[in-house]
Write a protein that holds these residues in place. Structure first.
Motif, PDB file in Angstrom:
ATOM      1  N   ASP A 331       8.879   6.085  -3.984  1.00  0.00           N
ATOM      2  CA  ASP A 331       7.978   5.303  -3.133  1.00  0.00           C
ATOM      3  C   ASP A 331       8.276   3.819  -3.288  1.00  0.00           C
ATOM      4  OD1 ASP A 331       6.495   7.441  -2.017  1.00  0.00           O
ATOM      5  OD2 ASP A 331       5.422   7.658  -3.927  1.00  0.00           O
ATOM      6  N   GLU A 355      -1.670   5.559  -9.662  1.00  0.00           N
ATOM      7  CA  GLU A 355      -2.163   5.645  -8.290  1.00  0.00           C
ATOM      8  C   GLU A 355      -1.453   6.760  -7.521  1.00  0.00           C
ATOM      9  OE1 GLU A 355      -4.575   4.158  -6.614  1.00  0.00           O
ATOM     10  OE2 GLU A 355      -5.243   2.962  -8.325  1.00  0.00           O
ATOM     11  N   LEU A 357       1.936   7.067  -7.075  1.00  0.00           N
ATOM     12  CA  LEU A 357       3.200   6.701  -6.436  1.00  0.00           C
ATOM     13  C   LEU A 357       4.381   7.014  -7.358  1.00  0.00           C
ATOM     14  CD1 LEU A 357       2.192   3.266  -4.890  1.00  0.00           C
ATOM     15  CD2 LEU A 357       2.172   5.512  -3.812  1.00  0.00           C
ATOM     16  N   THR A 415      -1.121  -2.288  -4.944  1.00  0.00           N
ATOM     17  CA  THR A 415      -1.370  -0.881  -4.618  1.00  0.00           C
ATOM     18  C   THR A 415      -1.822  -0.728  -3.178  1.00  0.00           C
ATOM     19  OG1 THR A 415      -2.047  -0.614  -6.902  1.00  0.00           O
ATOM     20  CG2 THR A 415      -2.534   1.181  -5.414  1.00  0.00           C
ATOM     21  N   LYS A 419       0.314   1.182  -0.267  1.00  0.00           N
ATOM     22  CA  LYS A 419      -0.213   2.373   0.412  1.00  0.00           C
ATOM     23  C   LYS A 419      -0.208   2.164   1.925  1.00  0.00           C
ATOM     24  CE  LYS A 419      -2.528   4.733  -3.238  1.00  0.00           C
ATOM     25  NZ  LYS A 419      -3.732   5.310  -3.831  1.00  0.00           N
ATOM     26  N   SER A 423       2.124   4.380   4.464  1.00  0.00           N
ATOM     27  CA  SER A 423       1.519   5.235   5.481  1.00  0.00           C
ATOM     28  C   SER A 423       1.689   4.635   6.881  1.00  0.00           C
ATOM     29  CB  SER A 423       0.031   5.437   5.188  1.00  0.00           C
ATOM     30  OG  SER A 423      -0.600   4.174   5.192  1.00  0.00           O
ATOM     31  N   LYS A 429       3.907   9.531   5.675  1.00  0.00           N
ATOM     32  CA  LYS A 429       2.626   9.423   4.991  1.00  0.00           C
ATOM     33  C   LYS A 429       2.785   9.884   3.535  1.00  0.00           C
ATOM     34  CE  LYS A 429      -2.117  10.260   6.479  1.00  0.00           C
ATOM     35  NZ  LYS A 429      -2.584   9.445   5.417  1.00  0.00           N
ATOM     36  N   LEU A 430       1.991   9.342   2.663  1.00  0.00           N
ATOM     37  CA  LEU A 430       2.092   9.717   1.242  1.00  0.00           C
ATOM     38  C   LEU A 430       1.806  11.195   1.023  1.00  0.00           C
ATOM     39  CD1 LEU A 430       0.350   6.876  -0.751  1.00  0.00           C
ATOM     40  CD2 LEU A 430       2.747   7.537  -0.741  1.00  0.00           C
TER      41      LEU A 430
END
Ligand code: HAM
Length: 430
Positions: A331, A355, A357, A415, A419, A423, A429-430
């Motif tokens: 990521d 988190e 990732l 963070t 994110k 996304s 998307k995660l």
């Protein structure tokens, strides 16, 4: 001295281990849907369990067991298969008394057979198998077969061939046994010494002999299907009806006898067609074993199951060009410049990983350009670039590796911004 891996075993390295994870996850998910629960048994058991369970006229017991004495002088064997251990546990744990019946179990784990290694035949291999104990309903036979077929299908395999046979109940088997003895006895001296021994102990095994495969008596040996009594015939017919209702095609092959002694009634194998498999075309095998629990010291209990090896499955996926693993990526990759920034890296990574990732950084003191290369090689979707000046201001650069867009953000927003980026449009998307 250079050490080498033992013959017939393999290391599963990154790049391949991801495939194993996907396959194992599929096994867990499938068994959840079919309501089979996982059981884990030891890798070794008392030798006698396999002699009794698998059968002492089988190749597995006679030639292939990894048998050893422990320091207390007990004879133990690395499990060559999973059914006998599961049944041992069933008896020992008195699972026949569990409230939910039948007891439906599954396992994945290494098995050991001292075989001549070749592609698809290992000395250590991993089986995924299921066992359903406590029901003699042909619907369970069909369920077990369906589960096996579905596993392959959902992983993307095609050209599968399901072969089924009935080995009959005790009475049918005895009638067939007598017919086999009558058929082979007059010319048994033309057969290998193993077969000569099998004649009295277990003449069915002769049909599975690799040495005498071509002998003319093999062709017109009495077929078990001609010796099925009414009960066994009706049972086999019902299994077939259920398979047809589920849209699962199959072929009946009266010569399918399987390599283990515990089977009766339903026996099946899943084969694969096509080039590239050499001699190994059987992917999975299983069947019913209504006398096994008793043989191992438990109450009379019907059972059925199957097992397949993940090695053969992988071979088949490979031959058919099925790619299970999507591109691996990170990521975020954190690039630092200067000592102070480098010192800050562990803390930032720790937060990102907590988190959820996938985050990494350079640990070899490389220059900025080399760090960027490393990020690219590992397909990082984004990079954070932290220099001394940015750090001083409590800021960091964030770069979207897909669009090339780069912005300066506050350290405490990392963070949230990541994110958003991950996304965002164009990025998965995660
Ligand atoms: P099996 O036919 O001996 O049956 O083995 C099942 C599967 O394990 C084979 O179809 C094959 O995929 C794989 N296998 C066997 N030997 C090797 C090897 N040397 N290398 C790679 N793969 C191998 C059993 O083991 C029974 N316990 C199945 C069963 C469960 N029957 C009832 N319940």
């Amino acid at each position: 001295m250079a050490f080498t891996i033992p013959r017939g075993t393999q290391d599963i390295l990154p790049g391949d281990s991801e495939k194993w994870q996907i396959i194992e996850a599929k096994a867990h998910d499938l068994c959840r849907r079919y309501n089979y629960k996982e059981i884990r048994t030891p890798v070794f058991e008392q030798t006698e369990l396999f002699a009794r369970g698998v059968g002492d006229t089988t190749d597995i017991v006679q030639k292939e067991m990894y048998e050893f004495k422990d320091r207390g002088g007990r004879s133990l064997t690395l499990r060559p298969e999973g059914t006998a251990p599961v049944v041992r546990s069933y008896v020992e744990e008195k699972m026949h008394g569990w409230v939910n019946q039948p007891v439906k179990l599954y396992y994945t784990g290494p098995m050991f057979r001292y075989e001549r290694p070749q592609s698809g035949r290992m000395r250590q291999f991993v089986q995924f198998g299921v066992e359903a104990l406590g029901s003699a309903d042909p619907a369970v036979d069909a369920e077990v077969i369906a589960l096996a077929m579905e596993f392959y299908k959902e992983l993307g395999l095609s050209n599968l061939k399901l072969i089924i046979n009935s080995l009959g109940d005790k009475e049918s088997r005895e009638a067939h046994r007598q017919a086999l003895i009558a058929h082979f006895e007059p010319r048994i001296e033309e057969f290998c010494s193993d077969c000569q021994e099998r004649l009295e102990k277990n003449p069915l095994r002769i049909l599975d002999c690799k040495v005498d495969r071509e002998h003319e008596l093999m062709n017109d040996a009495p077929s078990i299907l001609e010796y099925l009594n009414e009960d066994s015939k009706a049972y086999f017919a019902e299994v077939q009806e259920f398979l047809e209702a589920m849209g699962i095609s199959y072929e009946v092959d009266a010569t399918l006898v399987r390599g283990l002694d515990y089977y009766n009634n339903t026996a099946f194998e899943i084969m694969i067609d096509g080039e590239g498999f050499g001699a190994i075309t059987t992917l999975a095998g299983g069947g019913r074993y209504n006398g096994l629990v008793e043989d191992i010291g438990g109450p009379e209990t019907p059972g059925i199951g199957f097992a397949l090896s993940i090695e053969r499955l992988l071979m088949a996926l490979d031959v058919q060009g099925v790619d299970l693993v999507e591109d691996q990526h990170l990521d975020v990759f954190l690039i630092t410049m200067g000592n102070r920034a480098k010192k800050k890296a562990p803390e930032i990574l720790h937060t990102l990983r907590r988190e959820g990732l996938a985050a990494d950084a350079d640990y070899l003191g490389r220059k900025m350009k080399a760090q960027m290369k490393s990020a690219n090689r590992q397909r990082a979707k984004s990079v954070l670039i932290l220099g001394e000046d940015e750090l001083e201001e409590g800021k960091v650069n964030i770069k979207n590796m897909e669009t090339g867009e780069q912005i300066l953000i506050a350290l405490e927003d990392i963070t949230a911004e990541l994110k958003k980026l991950l996304s965002g449009k164009g990025v998965e998307k995660l």
